[in-house]
Design a protein around this motif. Sequence first.
Motif, PDB file in Angstrom:
ATOM      1  N   ALA A   1     -56.460  33.092  75.576  1.00  0.00           N
ATOM      2  CA  ALA A   1     -56.345  31.667  75.906  1.00  0.00           C
ATOM      3  C   ALA A   1     -57.141  30.818  74.926  1.00  0.00           C
ATOM      4  CB  ALA A   1     -56.839  31.436  77.332  1.00  0.00           C
ATOM      5  N   ARG A   2     -58.321  31.263  74.602  1.00  0.00           N
ATOM      6  CA  ARG A   2     -59.173  30.502  73.682  1.00  0.00           C
ATOM      7  C   ARG A   2     -58.539  30.434  72.288  1.00  0.00           C
ATOM      8  NH1 ARG A   2     -63.318  33.373  74.342  1.00  0.00           N
ATOM      9  NH2 ARG A   2     -64.214  32.217  76.080  1.00  0.00           N
ATOM     10  N   VAL A   3     -58.011  31.572  71.813  1.00  0.00           N
ATOM     11  CA  VAL A   3     -57.400  31.611  70.478  1.00  0.00           C
ATOM     12  C   VAL A   3     -56.199  30.673  70.406  1.00  0.00           C
ATOM     13  CG1 VAL A   3     -56.068  33.061  68.896  1.00  0.00           C
ATOM     14  CG2 VAL A   3     -58.223  33.901  69.839  1.00  0.00           C
TER      15      VAL A   3
ATOM     16  N   GLY B   1     -53.856  24.644  69.317  1.00  0.00           N
ATOM     17  CA  GLY B   1     -53.153  23.485  69.846  1.00  0.00           C
ATOM     18  C   GLY B   1     -52.287  23.748  71.059  1.00  0.00           C
ATOM     19  N   TYR B   2     -52.444  24.905  71.677  1.00  0.00           N
ATOM     20  CA  TYR B   2     -51.657  25.229  72.864  1.00  0.00           C
ATOM     21  C   TYR B   2     -52.387  24.803  74.130  1.00  0.00           C
ATOM     22  CZ  TYR B   2     -48.032  28.044  70.622  1.00  0.00           C
ATOM     23  OH  TYR B   2     -46.960  28.454  69.873  1.00  0.00           O
ATOM     24  N   GLU B   3     -51.604  24.381  75.110  1.00  0.00           N
ATOM     25  CA  GLU B   3     -52.112  24.208  76.460  1.00  0.00           C
ATOM     26  C   GLU B   3     -51.967  25.553  77.166  1.00  0.00           C
ATOM     27  OE1 GLU B   3     -52.041  20.391  79.312  1.00  0.00           O
ATOM     28  OE2 GLU B   3     -50.079  21.265  78.897  1.00  0.00           O
ATOM     29  N   VAL B   4     -52.916  25.868  78.025  1.00  0.00           N
ATOM     30  CA  VAL B   4     -52.978  27.211  78.608  1.00  0.00           C
ATOM     31  C   VAL B   4     -52.718  27.152  80.108  1.00  0.00           C
ATOM     32  CG1 VAL B   4     -54.438  29.217  79.015  1.00  0.00           C
ATOM     33  CG2 VAL B   4     -54.603  27.977  76.834  1.00  0.00           C
TER      34      VAL B   4
ATOM     35  N   SER C   1     -61.797  33.073  90.144  1.00  0.00           N
ATOM     36  CA  SER C   1     -61.762  33.514  88.748  1.00  0.00           C
ATOM     37  C   SER C   1     -61.017  32.516  87.880  1.00  0.00           C
ATOM     38  CB  SER C   1     -61.102  34.889  88.652  1.00  0.00           C
ATOM     39  OG  SER C   1     -60.993  35.316  87.312  1.00  0.00           O
ATOM     40  N   LEU C   2     -59.909  31.984  88.390  1.00  0.00           N
ATOM     41  CA  LEU C   2     -59.160  30.975  87.650  1.00  0.00           C
ATOM     42  C   LEU C   2     -60.013  29.743  87.394  1.00  0.00           C
ATOM     43  CD1 LEU C   2     -55.745  31.237  89.520  1.00  0.00           C
ATOM     44  CD2 LEU C   2     -56.112  31.746  87.101  1.00  0.00           C
ATOM     45  N   ASP C   3     -60.721  29.290  88.422  1.00  0.00           N
ATOM     46  CA  ASP C   3     -61.560  28.092  88.279  1.00  0.00           C
ATOM     47  C   ASP C   3     -62.642  28.300  87.223  1.00  0.00           C
ATOM     48  OD1 ASP C   3     -60.061  26.913  90.258  1.00  0.00           O
ATOM     49  OD2 ASP C   3     -61.533  27.278  91.852  1.00  0.00           O
ATOM     50  N   GLU C   4     -63.233  29.475  87.213  1.00  0.00           N
ATOM     51  CA  GLU C   4     -64.285  29.767  86.233  1.00  0.00           C
ATOM     52  C   GLU C   4     -63.728  29.786  84.818  1.00  0.00           C
ATOM     53  OE1 GLU C   4     -65.910  33.460  87.519  1.00  0.00           O
ATOM     54  OE2 GLU C   4     -66.866  32.606  89.311  1.00  0.00           O
ATOM     55  N   MET C   5     -62.547  30.387  84.624  1.00  0.00           N
ATOM     56  CA  MET C   5     -61.963  30.451  83.289  1.00  0.00           C
ATOM     57  C   MET C   5     -61.531  29.069  82.805  1.00  0.00           C
ATOM     58  SD  MET C   5     -59.783  34.021  83.207  1.00  0.00           S
ATOM     59  CE  MET C   5     -58.887  33.750  84.748  1.00  0.00           C
ATOM     60  N   VAL C   6     -60.940  28.285  83.692  1.00  0.00           N
ATOM     61  CA  VAL C   6     -60.533  26.924  83.310  1.00  0.00           C
ATOM     62  C   VAL C   6     -61.747  26.107  82.896  1.00  0.00           C
ATOM     63  CG1 VAL C   6     -59.609  24.761  84.214  1.00  0.00           C
ATOM     64  CG2 VAL C   6     -58.421  26.910  84.671  1.00  0.00           C
ATOM     65  N   ALA C   7     -62.848  26.239  83.636  1.00  0.00           N
ATOM     66  CA  ALA C   7     -64.071  25.502  83.304  1.00  0.00           C
ATOM     67  C   ALA C   7     -64.623  25.945  81.955  1.00  0.00           C
ATOM     68  CB  ALA C   7     -65.109  25.702  84.399  1.00  0.00           C
ATOM     69  N   GLU C   8     -64.621  27.257  81.714  1.00  0.00           N
ATOM     70  CA  GLU C   8     -65.148  27.756  80.444  1.00  0.00           C
ATOM     71  C   GLU C   8     -64.288  27.292  79.272  1.00  0.00           C
ATOM     72  OE1 GLU C   8     -66.375  32.009  78.330  1.00  0.00           O
ATOM     73  OE2 GLU C   8     -66.202  31.859  80.505  1.00  0.00           O
ATOM     74  N   LEU C   9     -62.982  27.323  79.436  1.00  0.00           N
ATOM     75  CA  LEU C   9     -62.095  26.846  78.372  1.00  0.00           C
ATOM     76  C   LEU C   9     -62.276  25.354  78.153  1.00  0.00           C
ATOM     77  CD1 LEU C   9     -58.892  28.864  79.317  1.00  0.00           C
ATOM     78  CD2 LEU C   9     -60.255  29.161  77.241  1.00  0.00           C
ATOM     79  N   GLY C  10     -62.500  24.628  79.224  1.00  0.00           N
ATOM     80  CA  GLY C  10     -62.708  23.189  79.102  1.00  0.00           C
ATOM     81  C   GLY C  10     -63.915  22.845  78.260  1.00  0.00           C
ATOM     82  N   THR C  11     -64.977  23.628  78.406  1.00  0.00           N
ATOM     83  CA  THR C  11     -66.178  23.375  77.595  1.00  0.00           C
ATOM     84  C   THR C  11     -65.914  23.633  76.116  1.00  0.00           C
ATOM     85  OG1 THR C  11     -67.020  25.639  77.890  1.00  0.00           O
ATOM     86  CG2 THR C  11     -67.677  23.991  79.531  1.00  0.00           C
ATOM     87  N   ALA C  12     -64.893  24.450  75.826  1.00  0.00           N
ATOM     88  CA  ALA C  12     -64.527  24.733  74.436  1.00  0.00           C
ATOM     89  C   ALA C  12     -63.444  23.777  73.940  1.00  0.00           C
ATOM     90  CB  ALA C  12     -64.046  26.171  74.303  1.00  0.00           C
ATOM     91  N   GLY C  13     -63.084  22.794  74.761  1.00  0.00           N
ATOM     92  CA  GLY C  13     -62.088  21.817  74.352  1.00  0.00           C
ATOM     93  C   GLY C  13     -60.658  22.277  74.487  1.00  0.00           C
TER      94      GLY C  13
END
Length: 230
Positions: free
Chosen positions: A18-20, A25-28, A37-49
């Motif tokens: 997801a990060r790569v 330029g992809y939405e995930v 688990s989904l909420d945690e991953m979405v939050a982590e990806l959000g911090t990476a923009g």
Amino acid sequence: MPTIAIVGAGPGLGLSIARVFGEQGYEVALIARRQSSLDEMVAELGTAGVAAAGYRADILDRATLVRAFKEIAANHDPVEVLEFSPAPRGLEPGMVLAGPLEVSVANVQPHIDFYVHGAITATGQVLPDMLERGTGTLLFTTGPCSVAPMPTMGNVGIACAALRNWVLNLHDALAGKGVYAAHVPLSLDANDADPDTIAPHYWQIHSRGEGPEHLLTPETLRTGRDASDL
């Protein structure tokens, strides 16, 4: 913005993929069973923009998987990449390991439902639109038992090999239609299975769009070349 849907997303490989793709330029759209688990991953990806959203579904409950893709279609641009890499976590009902002498219909069927029926269901939600647009990528990840016998996983290997067979045939059937399908078997030990090292290869496989199968081994990660290059 193109969308990648990751089925069976977890905090390891799924999150790294997801990060790569997000950096490209992809939405995930993440699909997994546990909302926390989904909420945690979405939050982590959000911090990476990275723009990401989570959709709860149980691969063994195909109706929930279909519903998740309907929600994705309502909230995102069309899915350009589907990445299917579920891995049972914990003791899933009936999903035991069995050697060749212990294989039975009862202990094979849950793995068929999980890997084969799950992949077919997920693909059915995005492939018609990909064919209509004439563009898209379908990537299916399994472990090494899909390509090499592993006696300790006698029943799992049946399911994973069946999934591999279908994907290789799917690759051929889609030739010339603008949609690319490939099987990505992981053959790595614990020391080599770094998700952040593996994930960029998925972008390479997608962007090149060549070959029905890409075996990821320790040598692949060192050289940047997979078995299809050798």
